[in-house]
Design an enzyme around this catalytic site. Structure first.
Site, PDB file in Angstrom:
ATOM      1  N   HIS A   1      44.407  52.737  28.208  1.00 65.39           N
ATOM      2  CA  HIS A   1      43.253  51.853  27.999  1.00 65.39           C
ATOM      3  C   HIS A   1      43.472  50.444  28.537  1.00 65.39           C
ATOM      4  O   HIS A   1      42.709  49.535  28.208  1.00 65.39           O
ATOM      5  CB  HIS A   1      42.914  51.788  26.513  1.00 65.39           C
TER       6      HIS A   1
ATOM      7  N   CYS B   1      35.412  39.772  42.485  1.00 63.36           N
ATOM      8  CA  CYS B   1      36.338  39.870  43.615  1.00 63.36           C
ATOM      9  C   CYS B   1      37.487  40.842  43.368  1.00 63.36           C
ATOM     10  O   CYS B   1      38.234  41.169  44.294  1.00 63.36           O
ATOM     11  CB  CYS B   1      36.889  38.490  43.981  1.00 63.36           C
TER      12      CYS B   1
END
Length: 281
Positions: free
Chosen positions: A125, A136
């Site tokens: 996770h 970006c």
């Protein structure tokens, strides 16, 4: 399935684990219950309060929610970075060093397995110590972001000390009005902890790595997870389909108890420490 609910000594429990797991290699799946002895609360343990996890849609779609989240995370970060591995984490690292554990698939984001010395760790996770820009794609350290948030919000963390902190480094705060959020310093995009939220999928490469770990193991040990969410439970189901023995150490029931050859209803630390003795690791 053989289920053990009565109290057992850690040594007796460890011997039963060894009989079930065999000589390895053992793939390990861990959850929040292995980190409770490090001071990090469990999400779904028997004594855990009800929680409403944040969703990805809430985070990206609501600036006010995002501000509230980052304020709580800013406080939780200061707590989480001071936590240390406990005996259960260190026991798994010793078992890996001895060649008995082939790797750990953890549902935790606290990075304590790595801190304890485990080398093959799949952070299913994500990790609380990294932040990613959704525009970006750059990844920065959470420590770097902490410096920027502290500059934008002087003394905020100190003003709300002694709050409850959740396993994902979230803190429970009544009010976060006025907290200033930092955007990506490279492109101005939205920053998000490098953690998989509800509504997101675990990256495919991590899932495949975890399946490969189970495929290469002779047995599977679950430590400190109720296996409520499918992201962790699927690996236990995968092992069971291959007729590999599964042992579970967890306080309270899990959603894979019916698949286990052995279920120990107890905490992790003392049993895992005793397991290293049982294997001579």
């Amino acid at each position: 399935m053989v289920q053990t609910t009565e109290a057992q000594s850690p040594i007796a429990a460890a011997e039963r684990l060894r009989e079930t797991l065999g000589d390895g290699p053992v793939a390990v799946v861990t959850g929040a219950g292995i980190s409770t002895d490090s001071g990090i609360p469990d999400y779904r343990g028997p004594d855990s309060p009800p929680r409403t996890p944040m969703t990805y849609q809430q985070f990206v779609g609501d600036p006010a929610f995002r501000r509230h989240y980052w304020a709580r995370n800013h406080v939780g970060w200061h707590y989480m970075r001071e936590t240390h591995p406990n005996g259960g984490h260190r026991a798994l690292a010793r078992l890996e060093a001895a060649g008995l554990v082939s790797g750990v698939v953890t549902q935790n984001v606290d990075t304590l397995h790595e801190a304890a010395g485990s080398h093959r760790v799949i952070d299913l996770h994500g990790r609380f110590d990294r932040v990613v820009c959704l525009s970006c794609g750059r990844t920065i350290s959470r420590a770097r972001l902490a410096e920027r948030l502290a500059a934008l919000n002087p003394r905020f963390a100190e003003s709300v000390a002694d709050v409850e902190v959740a396993p994902d480094a979230d803190a429970v705060l009544a009010s976060t009005e006025g907290f200033r959020v930092a955007d990506c310093e490279f492109c101005g995009g939205m920053l998000k902890p490098d953690i998989v939220y509800f509504g997101e999928n675990v990256p495919k490469e991590r899932v495949l790595d975890a399946y490969a770990l189970v495929d290469g193991a002779e047995s599977v040990l679950v430590a400190g997870s109720s296996l409520t969410v499918l992201s962790g439970r699927r690996f236990v189901k995968h092992a069971a389909k291959q007729d590999k023995p599964v042992a579970i150490v967890n306080r309270g029931p899990t959603r894979a108890d019916d698949l286990a050859a052995l279920k120990l209803d107890t905490g992790c630390t003392e049993v895992l420490e005793a397991l290293t003795e049982a294997y001579g690791a």
